[in-house]
Design a protein around this motif. Structure first.
Motif: not given
Length: 218
Positions: A78-79, A92-97, A119-120
Motif C-alpha cells: 500500500h505504500d 502507483r503503488s497499486a500498479v506495482l502490486a 490500495i487506492d
C-alpha cells in the motif's frame, strides 16, 4: 514501532511472513523491500508495513478476513511507492502490486483488482464514510490508521516522521497548517475508525493523541 532506516536495507520480519496466507518468492520480496527503501523514509517504510501486518494478523485471529490473501498483499504494497507531497502514490503503488502479482503470482488465483482497490482507497483516509465500504475494507483501512491510537511516544515518533518526510517538499509553516487541519478533521469525525473492532480498541487513545498533536502545531 516504526523501524528506523539504517545503512543496511530493512527487511520484513520472517516471523510475520511465515504467518501470512501466501508465500512471496525471494525475488518478489527483494523487489518489494527495495521499493520501500527508496527514497529514504522516516515513517512510510518497511517498519510501517510490519506494524500493519501485525494488525492484519490480529484481525485474522479475531473477526477474520473474507479475502485474506488479497488483503495481505494490499498491506504489503500500500505504500510501496511514496514521495511526500505527490497525489498519485497510492495509484502507483497499486500498479506495482498488479505488476508483481502478474510476474510472481500468475497462477495463484489472486484478485488483483481487489488488491488495487484497497490500495487506492488508502488515498482517502479521513474522507471515507463508514457506510461507503464493506467491513473487510473498514478493517484494512483502520489497520493502516491504527498508529493514531498507539502509545503517546509511538504516536509522537510517527508524527515527527511525517514531518521529516515532508521537509524539503513543503514549507514548514504550510506543512504545519495542513497537518493540523488534517488532524482536526479526524478529531471532529464521529468515528475515527470505521470498524467496530478498531473503534473499541483505539478511539479513546487516538483522540487523546490528536488533541495533544493539534495543540503543538501552531
Amino acid at each position: 514501532m516504526p523501524m528506523s532506516f539504517t545503512e543496511s536495507r530493512p527487511s520484513l520480519p520472517e516471523t510475520l511472513l511465515a504467518e501470512l496466507p501466501l508465500q512471496l518468492a525471494p525475488e518478489q520480496r527483494a523487489a518489494l523491500e527495495a521499493a520501500y527503501a527508496t527514497p529514504t523514509r522516516a515513517y512510510h517504510n518497511i517498519g510501517h508495513v510490519a506494524e500493519v501486518l501485525r494488525h492484519y494478523l490480529d484481525v485474522a485471529a479475531g473477526p477474520g478476513w473474507r479475502q485474506p490473501r488479497e488483503v495481505a498483499l494490499a498491506v504489503l504494497y500500500h505504500d510501496a511507492i511514496y514521495e511526500a507531497g505527490r497525489r498519485d502514490n497510492e495509484a502507483r503503488s497499486a500498479v506495482l502490486a498488479r505488476e508483481h502479482i502478474a510476474r510472481w503470482l500468475p497462477e495463484a488465483g489472486i484478485d488483483a483488482d481487489r488488491v488495487a482497490e484497497l490500495i487506492d482507497l488508502t488515498a482517502r483516509h479521513g474522507a471515507i464514510v463508514r457506510d461507503q465500504v464493506d467491513e473487510e475494507t473498514r478493517l484494512f483501512l483502520d489497520g493502516d490508521m491504527a498508529i493514531l491510537g498507539a502509545e503517546p511516544a509511538v504516536f509522537d515518533a510517527y508524527d515527527r516522521g511525517i514531518a521529516s518526510e515532508y521537509r524539503g517538499h513543503v514549507p514548514g509553516p504550510l506543512f504545519r497548517l495542513n497537518r493540523r487541519r488534517f488532524l482536526k478533521g479526524l478529531l471532529k469525525r464521529e468515528r475515527i475508525f470505521l470498524s467496530d473492532y478498531y473503534h473499541a480498541r483505539y478511539d479513546a487513545a487516538a483522540r487523546n493523541n490528536l488533541r495533544r498533536a493539534i495543540t503543538t502545531k501552531r
